[in-house]
Scaffold this active site. Structure first.
Site, PDB file in Angstrom:
ATOM      1  N   GLU A   1       0.839  -1.207   0.000  1.00 35.93           N
ATOM      2  CA  GLU A   1       0.000   0.000   0.000  1.00 35.93           C
ATOM      3  C   GLU A   1       0.877   1.262   0.000  1.00 35.93           C
ATOM      4  O   GLU A   1       0.641   2.202   0.766  1.00 35.93           O
ATOM      5  CB  GLU A   1      -0.964  -0.019   1.191  1.00 35.93           C
TER       6      GLU A   1
ATOM      7  N   GLU B   1      -6.435  -7.890  -0.749  1.00 31.51           N
ATOM      8  CA  GLU B   1      -6.833  -7.791   0.659  1.00 31.51           C
ATOM      9  C   GLU B   1      -8.339  -7.574   0.686  1.00 31.51           C
ATOM     10  O   GLU B   1      -8.817  -6.447   0.627  1.00 31.51           O
ATOM     11  CB  GLU B   1      -6.126  -6.637   1.380  1.00 31.51           C
TER      12      GLU B   1
END
Length: 578
Positions: A157, A233
């Protein structure tokens, strides 16, 4: 030789379209004797892949160390995944977030440099060395070499943190130079800026989200025009913090979102399939204007709960997966109730009285300056002319108990934004400070712990501080065989108890009669407890227990409300939101 590659619209396994249906298990959050059980149950839910982060600070808590044994045996974990007939996805970071302390970065690293997660030469030197060690384990276990690893992720991320393309390019170069040949991915939330900043053209972009699947896949497709769509995710639950509630997600809604992903042909990694536990002192913390340390449990409301028991979500997800892939007929058995028993606690004395054993310096020394990785530092100083007054501290990280001449005055909490307390006259001021968990997100990574900045008394700087590190695990080990004393009253006391079980088994230790502290069973560090909630029980994994006699050690920081240790039949993780 099996191959795994990116096609125009799908992952290709030996040239044939393949939908990755994965679930996350963090090997460092699960007792290694239980890895095989959790992996097997993932297969029984219908998963074909297991994903794990790699926690740098678990392998290298101190500079120069590198541990791949026991809990850190990533190679064994991947071999167990392979033995179960599943593939593996490895996400080595170096930053992992994961609600894990310091986001997985070692304290010795974050305390020694400013330009974290960047192409700064000093950071790249350390990261490159770390990644090469991880890839020594991962490279020979890639699918084209007969192993399970099909994907490796670059950073984590990153678009939410920075946009240093040279940094990402350096990570790719190290990865390829180390012999990683499987496809490389990145993950970001489906926000245009994050997807743009967090990847490179040669890396396959994936998304992280837990709802509105169709909308978020469309955003991802704008940034990833070809190749398989993947939510790497899929948030099926959430984490908890002290003073909050136990977070759960609606089973039907979560299953519907998973169904939408798979119906769209997207691949998925369920975060988490099995969350596990922040054993010891490994919990992270959030701070978006208010510091919130995370609880010991990482149950995450996952399909497999903290103790490895299938939940309603397990069977709902299994039913969804069965529409798109073969699912084994076998289902895991529900666990029976854990043994319920109660034994008396016996006090074995004070355990934080460390005055006189630390080094003296003008200012309080931070945990980091002391090279201290445990939970507590005690600060002692002679009060100027024995006077009291208003004590003001620039910053407390994270919770402090203040006393004068051994008499408690009060607490200072970072969560409450406390900085000042009025103290009475006396000879010695003592401040016991707890590191409640290192922030695992954004630009607070690596911040120092302890008493930070100046300490003044009625405007005058107080100097001559003795800073004494307290290693709670070492203290618990020393007290494990201590004899009961007549110690009583408030304040930090250590307590012990003997209990017996017929066979090694999972247990749930009820901490409701206690206030705040740390618990150990047979030397195994279960983690933190706190009446602040929501968590009320600590999970005791079966491998930490033994047939016959067992020893419990409790290091209480405040007061035991009832001198008993209760083990209950099931976990109690707290009230949930309506």
């Amino acid at each position: 030789m099996t191959t795994f590659s990116l096609g125009d619209t799908d992952f290709l396994r030996d040239g044939q379209p393949h939908q990755v249906i994965s679930g996350a298990i963090h090997y460092f959050r699960v007792h290694p004797d239980l890895w095989q059980d959790r992996i097997r149950k993932a297969r029984l839910m219908g998963l074909n892949t297991i994903e794990t982060y790699v926690a740098w600070n678990a392998h290298a808590p101190r500079r120069g160390e590198w541990d791949t044994t026991g809990w850190n045996d990533l190679g064994r974990f991947l071999d167990l995944v392979h033995a179960e007939g599943l593939d593996a996805i490895v996400r080595p970071g170096p930053y992992i977030c994961a609600e894990w302390h310091n986001g997985g970065l070692p304290v010795w690293l974050t305390g020694s440099m400013e330009n974290l997660r960047s192409s700064a030469p000093d950071f790249l030197v350390e990261v490159s060395a770390y990644l090469r060690r991880v890839y020594d384990i991962v490279a020979p276990r890639q699918i084209d070499r007969g192993g399970p690893v099909v994907l490796v992720q670059i950073e984590n991320e990153y678009g939410a943190y920075g946009a240093d393309k040279a940094y990402l390019e350096a990570l790719v170069a190290v990865t390829r130079d180390a012999g990683i040949t499987v496809p490389l991915t990145t993950v970001d939330q489906p926000v245009d800026q994050m997807l743009s900043d967090g990847s490179l053209p040669e890396l396959h972009k994936t998304g992280s989200f837990g709802s509105r699947s169709a909308e978020r896949l469309a955003t991802l497709r704008r940034h990833q025009p070809t190749g398989p769509l993947m939510c790497s995710e899929f948030w099926d639950g959430w984490f908890d913090w002290w003073g909050g509630v136990h977070h759960t997600t609606d089973v039907t809604a979560a299953a519907a979102d998973l169904d939408a992903l798979l119906a769209a042909g997207a691949s998925v990694n369920i975060y988490m399939f099995h969350g596990g536990t922040n054993f010891g002192l490994t919990n992270g913390a959030n701070d978006k204007g208010r510091y919130l340390p995370l609880v010991t449990s990482y149950d995450y409301d996952a399909p497999l709960d903290e103790a490895g028991t299938p939940t309603e979500k397990f069977f709902a997800f299994r039913e969804v997966i069965a529409k798109y892939a073969p699912v084994p007929e076998e289902v895991p058995a529900f666990a029976s109730a854990a043994p319920a028993l109660e034994v008396s606690l016996s006090p074995v004395g004070a355990w934080t009285d460390a005055a006189g054993s630390g080094a003296v310096a003008a200012q309080p020394q931070s945990f980091d300056a002391l090279g201290h990785l445990s939970a507590l530092v005690r600060y002692d100083v002679d009060l100027p002319d024995g006077k009291g007054g208003q004590l003001l501290i620039d910053e407390v990280r994270d919770l402090a108990w203040v006393s004068v001449d051994g008499v408690a005055v009060g607490t200072l909490s970072r969560t409450r934004h406390d900085r000042a307390i009025r103290i009475p006259a006396g000879r010695t001021l003592s401040i016991l400070v707890e590191d409640q968990g290192r922030v695992n997100y954004d630009h607070r990574l690596g911040e120092e712990k302890g008493l930070i900045g100046a300490v003044t008394l009625d405007g005058t700087v107080v100097t001559g501080w003795r800073s004494t590190p307290l290693d709670v695990a070492a203290i618990a080990a020393e007290l494990a065989s201590a004899q009961p004393t007549d110690a009583a009253g408030d304040g930090p006391l250590a307590w012990t108890a003997e209990f017996t079980v017929d066979t090694a088994t999972d247990l749930f230790l009820d901490t409701a009669p206690w206030s705040k502290g740390y618990a150990f069973v047979n030397g195994f560090f279960l983690g933190r407890y706190w009446r602040n909630g929501p968590q009320r029980t600590l999970y005791v994994p079966a491998p930490a227990t033994r047939t016959g006699g067992n020893r419990l050690v409790v290091l209480e920081l405040e007061q035991i409300l009832a001198p008993v240790a209760r083990f209950v039949e099931a976990p109690a993780l707290g009230v949930t939101e309506e």
